[in-house]
Design a protein around this motif. Structure first.
Motif, PDB file in Angstrom:
ATOM      1  N   ASN A 104      -2.807  20.724  26.972  1.00 16.73           N
ATOM      2  CA  ASN A 104      -1.384  20.683  27.338  1.00 16.73           C
ATOM      3  C   ASN A 104      -0.473  21.318  26.291  1.00 16.73           C
ATOM      4  O   ASN A 104       0.734  21.445  26.514  1.00 16.73           O
ATOM      5  N   GLY A 158       1.513  24.657  29.648  1.00 21.69           N
ATOM      6  CA  GLY A 158       0.219  24.038  29.410  1.00 21.69           C
ATOM      7  C   GLY A 158      -0.858  24.591  30.314  1.00 21.69           C
ATOM      8  O   GLY A 158      -0.580  25.131  31.383  1.00 21.69           O
ATOM      9  N   THR A 217      -3.913  23.867  32.728  1.00 21.62           N
ATOM     10  CA  THR A 217      -4.258  22.733  33.579  1.00 21.62           C
ATOM     11  C   THR A 217      -5.612  22.860  34.270  1.00 21.62           C
ATOM     12  O   THR A 217      -6.127  21.879  34.799  1.00 21.62           O
TER      13      THR A 217
END
Length: 262
Positions: A81, A106, A108
């Motif tokens: 993140n 971020g 993911t």
């Protein structure tokens, strides 16, 4: 958890676990004795026969959203993140490389091609990025922009020429990974949490917050069939057996996690 002997007060480690939610689990290709999990602050490698932690890779104050082991088993690739992609040596946990600012909001989701020469990452910004991985270099190859929400899952087919990404914006996109263009887009009234290829690779299977498991045709994106996967909660993870006869889903319910197989 530790166990102590009354006579000597010597501590013995009995069991360990993550201290926060487990965000991803992956088995190396062709191996069932080891698996890798990720959570806040760390990645852990577990030994299945003894149900013990074999390795812990700690990165303080950040959360790992997704993890992947390359097909050759030589690299653990992870999505964090703090906008970084981090790679580690599976045997020792030694850092191999970092890709800084991989995604603005971020990283993911993440996947690796079977030849281990490319990484595909998804971000909170909805972008899908393809990275060329060399012996000492990591270069951005392409940026694919179709999603409007965070990318939740990435899968690549067996010949590395096609991939599919699922997003929280209610879309799944099937990509041509040779020409780097969209082949097909699937729209549904849900937040897609997971996607996987049927072993024949002519269908994909999706699920998410609408609790439905849906089969889609890769060629034209049409719905083939759907199954009610849960009566009460979102389906957050899914995988299918190599023969396509069964698949398993994981869901989140209040106070516990539940697994179902079909």
């Amino acid at each position: 958890m530790h166990r102590s002997a009354y006579a000597t007060f010597k501590e013995e480690l009995v069991a360990v676990c993550h201290t926060e939610a487990v965000n991803d689990i992956v088995f190396p290709e062709g191996h069932s004795d080891l698996f890798v999990t990720c959570s806040t602050n760390d990645i852990r490698v577990w030994y299945t026969p003894e149900r013990l932690e074999r390795l812990r890779i700690t990165v303080p104050n950040v959360t790992c959203h997704a993890v992947e082991v390359t097909r050759d088993g030589m690299v653990i690739v992870s999505a964090w993140n703090d906008r970084k992609i981090r790679a580690f040596v599976p045997a020792t946990g030694e850092p191999m490389y970092e890709i800084n600012n991989a995604h603005n909001l971020g990283v993911t989701a993440i996947a690796a091609t079977s030849d281990c020469k490319q990484i595909i990452s998804g971000g909170g910004d909805g972008q899908v990025r393809i990275w060329n991985i060399g012996e000492k270099t990591q270069k951005l190859r392409e940026v694919l922009k179709e999603h409007r929400g965070a990318v939740s899952c990435i899968k690549i087919n067996k010949n590395d020429k096609e991939g599919v990404t699922a997003s929280l914006d209610g879309t799944c996109v099937i990509w041509d990974l040779v020409r780097y263009v969209r082949k097909q887009m699937i729209l549904d009234n849900t937040l897609f949490k997971c996607v996987c290829y049927h072993p024949g690779e002519y269908q994909i299977i999706t699920s998410g917050t609408d609790r439905k498991i849906v089969y889609w045709e890769v060629l034209d994106g049409s719905t083939i069939r759907e199954v009610q996967g849960s009566l009460s909660s979102s389906i957050n993870g899914m995988d299918i057996t190599s023969d396509g006869a069964s698949f398993v889903t994981g869901e989140c319910v209040v106070g516990a996690g539940e697994r179902r197989s079909y």
